[in-house]
Write a protein that holds these residues in place. Structure first.
Motif, PDB file in Angstrom:
ATOM      1  N   ALA A  28     110.057 111.840  45.373  1.00  0.00           N
ATOM      2  CA  ALA A  28     109.588 112.096  46.740  1.00  0.00           C
ATOM      3  C   ALA A  28     108.060 111.988  46.815  1.00  0.00           C
ATOM      4  CB  ALA A  28     110.050 113.475  47.198  1.00  0.00           C
ATOM      5  N   TRP A  29     107.388 112.457  45.763  1.00  0.00           N
ATOM      6  CA  TRP A  29     105.918 112.352  45.711  1.00  0.00           C
ATOM      7  C   TRP A  29     105.474 110.892  45.656  1.00  0.00           C
ATOM      8  CZ3 TRP A  29     102.976 111.194  41.019  1.00  0.00           C
ATOM      9  CH2 TRP A  29     101.594 111.289  41.194  1.00  0.00           C
ATOM     10  N   LYS A  30     106.178 110.098  44.847  1.00  0.00           N
ATOM     11  CA  LYS A  30     105.844 108.670  44.760  1.00  0.00           C
ATOM     12  C   LYS A  30     106.100 107.970  46.089  1.00  0.00           C
ATOM     13  CE  LYS A  30     104.774 106.533  41.624  1.00  0.00           C
ATOM     14  NZ  LYS A  30     103.432 106.128  41.125  1.00  0.00           N
ATOM     15  N   LEU A  31     107.116 108.408  46.828  1.00  0.00           N
ATOM     16  CA  LEU A  31     107.414 107.817  48.131  1.00  0.00           C
ATOM     17  C   LEU A  31     106.534 108.419  49.232  1.00  0.00           C
ATOM     18  CD1 LEU A  31     109.885 106.743  46.541  1.00  0.00           C
ATOM     19  CD2 LEU A  31     111.280 107.227  48.557  1.00  0.00           C
ATOM     20  N   ASP A  32     105.822 109.511  48.893  1.00  0.00           N
ATOM     21  CA  ASP A  32     105.023 110.267  49.867  1.00  0.00           C
ATOM     22  C   ASP A  32     105.908 110.716  51.034  1.00  0.00           C
ATOM     23  OD1 ASP A  32     102.756 111.491  50.837  1.00  0.00           O
ATOM     24  OD2 ASP A  32     102.040 109.726  51.912  1.00  0.00           O
ATOM     25  N   ALA A  33     107.101 111.174  50.680  1.00  0.00           N
ATOM     26  CA  ALA A  33     108.044 111.654  51.696  1.00  0.00           C
ATOM     27  C   ALA A  33     107.502 112.929  52.342  1.00  0.00           C
ATOM     28  CB  ALA A  33     109.402 111.912  51.056  1.00  0.00           C
ATOM     29  N   GLN A  34     107.675 113.050  53.640  1.00  0.00           N
ATOM     30  CA  GLN A  34     107.094 114.162  54.379  1.00  0.00           C
ATOM     31  C   GLN A  34     108.068 115.308  54.617  1.00  0.00           C
ATOM     32  OE1 GLN A  34     103.660 114.165  55.157  1.00  0.00           O
ATOM     33  NE2 GLN A  34     103.920 112.449  53.721  1.00  0.00           N
ATOM     34  N   ASN A  35     109.362 115.017  54.576  1.00  0.00           N
ATOM     35  CA  ASN A  35     110.358 116.046  54.861  1.00  0.00           C
ATOM     36  C   ASN A  35     111.404 116.098  53.753  1.00  0.00           C
ATOM     37  OD1 ASN A  35     109.532 116.893  57.670  1.00  0.00           O
ATOM     38  ND2 ASN A  35     109.903 114.707  58.028  1.00  0.00           N
ATOM     39  N   MET A  36     111.641 117.306  53.256  1.00  0.00           N
ATOM     40  CA  MET A  36     112.627 117.475  52.194  1.00  0.00           C
ATOM     41  C   MET A  36     114.013 117.067  52.686  1.00  0.00           C
ATOM     42  SD  MET A  36     113.645 120.933  50.042  1.00  0.00           S
ATOM     43  CE  MET A  36     111.969 121.179  49.463  1.00  0.00           C
ATOM     44  N   GLY A  37     114.682 116.247  51.890  1.00  0.00           N
ATOM     45  CA  GLY A  37     116.030 115.815  52.243  1.00  0.00           C
ATOM     46  C   GLY A  37     116.086 114.551  53.074  1.00  0.00           C
ATOM     47  N   TYR A  38     114.920 113.928  53.305  1.00  0.00           N
ATOM     48  CA  TYR A  38     114.881 112.726  54.136  1.00  0.00           C
ATOM     49  C   TYR A  38     113.920 111.696  53.529  1.00  0.00           C
ATOM     50  CZ  TYR A  38     117.073 115.643  57.725  1.00  0.00           C
ATOM     51  OH  TYR A  38     117.933 116.471  58.420  1.00  0.00           O
ATOM     52  N   PHE A  39     114.332 110.430  53.556  1.00  0.00           N
ATOM     53  CA  PHE A  39     113.460 109.311  53.201  1.00  0.00           C
ATOM     54  C   PHE A  39     113.472 108.335  54.373  1.00  0.00           C
ATOM     55  CE2 PHE A  39     114.499 109.822  48.401  1.00  0.00           C
ATOM     56  CZ  PHE A  39     113.506 110.785  48.280  1.00  0.00           C
ATOM     57  N   THR A  40     112.328 108.086  54.949  1.00  0.00           N
ATOM     58  CA  THR A  40     112.258 107.092  56.021  1.00  0.00           C
ATOM     59  C   THR A  40     112.174 105.694  55.423  1.00  0.00           C
ATOM     60  OG1 THR A  40     109.840 107.070  56.177  1.00  0.00           O
ATOM     61  CG2 THR A  40     111.011 108.746  57.464  1.00  0.00           C
ATOM     62  N   LEU A  41     112.402 104.685  56.267  1.00  0.00           N
ATOM     63  CA  LEU A  41     112.343 103.301  55.808  1.00  0.00           C
ATOM     64  C   LEU A  41     110.957 102.963  55.277  1.00  0.00           C
ATOM     65  CD1 LEU A  41     113.468 100.441  55.495  1.00  0.00           C
ATOM     66  CD2 LEU A  41     112.922 100.030  57.905  1.00  0.00           C
ATOM     67  N   GLN A  42     109.926 103.399  55.983  1.00  0.00           N
ATOM     68  CA  GLN A  42     108.551 103.107  55.542  1.00  0.00           C
ATOM     69  C   GLN A  42     108.240 103.779  54.211  1.00  0.00           C
ATOM     70  OE1 GLN A  42     105.572 104.235  58.406  1.00  0.00           O
ATOM     71  NE2 GLN A  42     103.876 103.428  57.203  1.00  0.00           N
ATOM     72  N   GLU A  43     108.661 105.030  54.055  1.00  0.00           N
ATOM     73  CA  GLU A  43     108.443 105.744  52.797  1.00  0.00           C
ATOM     74  C   GLU A  43     109.170 105.055  51.648  1.00  0.00           C
ATOM     75  OE1 GLU A  43     108.119 110.182  54.901  1.00  0.00           O
ATOM     76  OE2 GLU A  43     109.967 109.523  53.902  1.00  0.00           O
ATOM     77  N   TRP A  44     110.394 104.653  51.929  1.00  0.00           N
ATOM     78  CA  TRP A  44     111.230 103.994  50.906  1.00  0.00           C
ATOM     79  C   TRP A  44     110.583 102.706  50.422  1.00  0.00           C
ATOM     80  CZ3 TRP A  44     116.273 105.264  49.021  1.00  0.00           C
ATOM     81  CH2 TRP A  44     116.930 104.253  48.325  1.00  0.00           C
ATOM     82  N   LEU A  45     110.223 101.838  51.360  1.00  0.00           N
ATOM     83  CA  LEU A  45     109.665 100.538  50.985  1.00  0.00           C
ATOM     84  C   LEU A  45     108.330 100.696  50.257  1.00  0.00           C
ATOM     85  CD1 LEU A  45     110.459  98.371  54.148  1.00  0.00           C
ATOM     86  CD2 LEU A  45     111.566  98.283  51.913  1.00  0.00           C
ATOM     87  N   LYS A  46     107.497 101.610  50.719  1.00  0.00           N
ATOM     88  CA  LYS A  46     106.190 101.813  50.081  1.00  0.00           C
ATOM     89  C   LYS A  46     106.350 102.356  48.661  1.00  0.00           C
ATOM     90  CE  LYS A  46     101.849 104.393  50.563  1.00  0.00           C
ATOM     91  NZ  LYS A  46     101.102 105.381  51.376  1.00  0.00           N
ATOM     92  N   GLY A  47     107.189 103.385  48.513  1.00  0.00           N
ATOM     93  CA  GLY A  47     107.351 104.017  47.206  1.00  0.00           C
ATOM     94  C   GLY A  47     108.102 103.162  46.215  1.00  0.00           C
ATOM     95  N   MET A  48     109.197 102.531  46.659  1.00  0.00           N
ATOM     96  CA  MET A  48     109.977 101.704  45.742  1.00  0.00           C
ATOM     97  C   MET A  48     109.215 100.446  45.335  1.00  0.00           C
ATOM     98  SD  MET A  48     112.617 103.422  45.104  1.00  0.00           S
ATOM     99  CE  MET A  48     113.788 104.633  45.741  1.00  0.00           C
TER     100      MET A  48
END
Length: 292
Positions: free
Chosen positions: A145-165
């Motif tokens: 989640a830190w690598k994806l810079d996810a903002q909400n626990m239990g959720y990954f947005t499309l932008q977070e996913w693409l950036k982190g992965m």
């Protein structure tokens, strides 16, 4: 007399004819390389010596030449080499394409869990954790989640996913599974650990709250410090019996500093220092506990 002369002439002519025939045979054989030179006497006509049958065979028969491949053989050999090279190149190319990160493949992977939405929610997250083989509360998920810079626990947005992965170069479940040890290893670097620890507070809190509720705080502290801070079990016990219902950001950050700098017997703790009241009370409680 005439009769004797005729006999002599006949014998002489016969002898000369024989010599002529011998001379002719010699030159014929010489042209066929079937004779060997011998030393000659000035007073002799020549000496003929025949070659042995094996010498004659080796000189008469030309050396055996290697069989040259036919045009069909050449084409078959070339095609075989070409096919071998092509198969090797093709398998390498396929492996290279699989190893290379693909944004398209990463996007398709995201929608396996997001469905028709642009966010992976709790249900998709549960399936995602099952696929990569970790529990949702595993520390590897926090680091991810830190690598994806996810903002909400239990959720990954499309932008977070693409950036982190993209940062991790992961576009398949298998690649992410192979990266889990790397994610865990980031916790071994002090600066990374501090960043992840600070991130965990904002990640876990309710976004309309400035503080972290105590139950969530105890879980996150256990996840991050439970295996590395020997005093954590005692501190966890203190939190359970304390009056505190939440932990603010300052208290959260000071707990990490306390775990890193204060001796296990608390001998170097300065009560007049800049520590928050929460930790003053913990030290006092622990010392009383030790005395009883």
């Amino acid at each position: 007399m005439h009769s004797d002369a005729a006999v002599v002439n006949f014998q002489l002519n016969s002898h000369l004819s024989t010599l002529a025939n011998i001379h002719k045979i010699y030159h014929t054989l010489n042209r066929l390389n079937l004779t060997e030179d011998t030393s000659q006497d000035d007073n002799q006509t020549g000496n003929l010596r025949s070659c042995s049958s094996s010498d004659s065979f080796s000189k008469v028969m030309p050396p055996r030449k290697k069989r040259r491949p036919t045009t069909g053989d050449d084409l078959t050999a070339k095609k075989s080499r070409h096919d071998s090279v092509y198969r090797k190149y093709d398998s390498t190319r396929i492996r290279s394409e699989d190893d290379m990160f693909s944004s398209k493949r990463c996007l398709e992977w995201f929608y396996e869990y997001a469905g028709k939405d642009d966010v992976v929610g709790p249900e998709g997250m549960e399936k995602f954790c099952e696929d990569i083989g970790v529990e949702p509360e595993n520390v590897a998920m926090l680091v991810l989640a830190w690598k994806l810079d996810a903002q909400n626990m239990g959720y990954f947005t499309l932008q977070e996913w693409l950036k982190g992965m993209t940062s991790l170069q992961c576009d398949t479940t298998e690649k992410l599974r192979n990266s889990l040890d790397y994610l865990r290893s980031l916790l071994n670097e002090p600066m990374n650990f501090k960043l992840i620890y600070r991130y965990a507070f904002d990640f876990a809190r309710e976004k309309d709250q400035r503080s972290l509720d105590m139950n969530t705080a105890k879980c996150m502290l256990g996840l991050l410090l439970g295996k590395t801070w020997p005093l954590f079990p005692v501190f966890h016990q203190f939190l359970e019996q304390s009056k505190y219902k939440v932990i603010n950001k300052d208290q959260w950050c000071n707990v990490l500093e306390f775990s890193r700098s204060i001796n296990l017997d608390l001998s170097n703790y300065d009560e007049d220092g800049a520590w928050p009241v929460l930790l003053d009370e913990f030290v006092e409680w622990y010392k009383e506990k030790q005395m009883t």
